[in-house]
Design an enzyme around this catalytic site. Structure first.
Site, short mmCIF file in Angstrom:
data_model
loop_
_atom_site.label_atom_id
_atom_site.label_comp_id
_atom_site.label_asym_id
_atom_site.label_seq_id
_atom_site.Cartn_x
_atom_site.Cartn_y
_atom_site.Cartn_z
N LYS A 99 0.52 -15.46 -0.84
CA LYS A 99 0.67 -14.31 0.05
C LYS A 99 -0.74 -13.98 0.52
O LYS A 99 -1.58 -13.48 -0.25
CB LYS A 99 1.30 -13.12 -0.65
N GLY A 160 1.37 1.18 0.46
CA GLY A 160 1.47 2.27 -0.50
C GLY A 160 1.84 3.62 0.08
O GLY A 160 1.90 4.62 -0.65
N ALA A 186 5.11 -3.84 2.63
CA ALA A 186 4.31 -2.61 2.67
C ALA A 186 5.05 -1.45 3.35
O ALA A 186 5.69 -1.63 4.39
CB ALA A 186 2.97 -2.82 3.36
N GLY A 187 4.97 -0.29 2.72
CA GLY A 187 5.51 0.94 3.30
C GLY A 187 6.87 1.37 2.80
O GLY A 187 7.27 2.51 3.03
N ASN A 208 6.23 -3.20 -3.87
CA ASN A 208 5.45 -2.95 -5.08
C ASN A 208 5.41 -1.45 -5.38
O ASN A 208 6.08 -0.95 -6.28
CB ASN A 208 4.05 -3.53 -4.94
N THR A 209 4.65 -0.69 -4.59
CA THR A 209 4.44 0.73 -4.88
C THR A 209 5.75 1.51 -4.91
O THR A 209 5.92 2.42 -5.72
CB THR A 209 3.49 1.35 -3.84
#
Length: 257
Positions: A99, A160, A186-187, A208-209
């Site tokens: 990635k 994040g 992301a987001g 992830n976050t």
């Protein structure tokens, strides 16, 4: 089996990919990964000790026979650093997949698309299976594919931020522009964001976050799992068209007076 997810000959069982940063400890990471149902986990080569097997190591908690390890170049601000850490991961036997992140700004963490294009082209020529993290620009997405990317990973919102899919129209245009898988990265902040990404037609979502930062990461991992499945099913089923006025769900024709 009717909706298989294959990239460069590699079959993926889940359309939810998960990151491994920001958890309280490796035990929580492992529990959330298990609950998510994923078979792909991303690992930041710069930030997580996966190259030195003599000290506590994330890979001690993730069975490589069960999960595909996807090294990422998070924290790399130059092409040279991104290339270096990609090569280190492959030389350590982690994976030929990467990635790819080349970050352009420390505050926003938006990608440096010029550097990203250059690094993608170099790594693709070296035989890497490249998944570049990019912005939601259809032109850059097409150029990344032309440079050899195996898929494109446009952001839904800043890394994040948890803001969800801020520009669904650009994501739709990317889906129409490239002939490779599109994986939103992301987001994503909650399960409904994942469902929206999949309903748009994205092939997968990397989170992830949104999981690690939840009050209960394991429960959120389960929620994301079901949201991705539901969103994909809804996309394949085809939603009804939007209308300004009501349409009776029980037609008057044939009703007894």
């Amino acid at each position: 089996m009717e909706d298989r997810f294959i990239i460069r000959g590699i079959e993926f069982k889940s359309r939810l990919w998960v990151g491994t940063g920001k958890y309280r400890d490796f035990e929580e990471t492992a529990k959330a990964i298990e609950a998510s149902g994923t078979d792909v986990v991303t690992v930041a080569v710069r930030r997580v000790n996966i190259l030195n097997r003599k000290s506590p190591n994330l890979l001690d908690y993730i069975d490589p026979k069960k999960y595909k390890i996807l090294p990422n170049t998070a924290g790399c601000y130059t092409v040279e650093d991104a290339l270096r850490y990609s090569r280190l991961a492959r030389e350590a036997g982690v994976s030929d997949m990467v990635k790819l992140e080349v970050i352009g700004d420390e505050k926003t963490l938006f990608p440096d698309v010029c550097g990203l294009l250059k690094a993608t082209e170099i790594l693709a020529k070296e035989g890497f299976i490249v998944f570049p993290y990019t912005n939601d620009d259809p032109i850059i997405a097409k150029r990344l594919v032309d440079a050899g990317a195996a898929a494109v990973m446009p952001l839904g919102a800043p890394i994040g931020s948890g803001l969800g899919i801020r520009n669904p129209y650009n994501i739709k245009i990317i889906l129409e522009t490239v002939d490779t898988p599109v994986i939103v990265d992301a987001g994503v902040g909650t399960a409904s964001d994942s469902a929206i990404a999949m309903e748009l037609g994205c092939d997968a979502a990397l989170i992830n976050t949104g999981i690690a930062g939840a009050k209960d990461p394991v429960a959120m991992a389960r929620a994301m799992k079901h949201a991705v499945i539901a969103g994909r099913l809804a996309c394949k089923a085809g939603r009804i068209p939007k209308k300004l006025y009501a349409t009776a769900s029980s037609p008057l024709e044939g009703m007894l007076l």
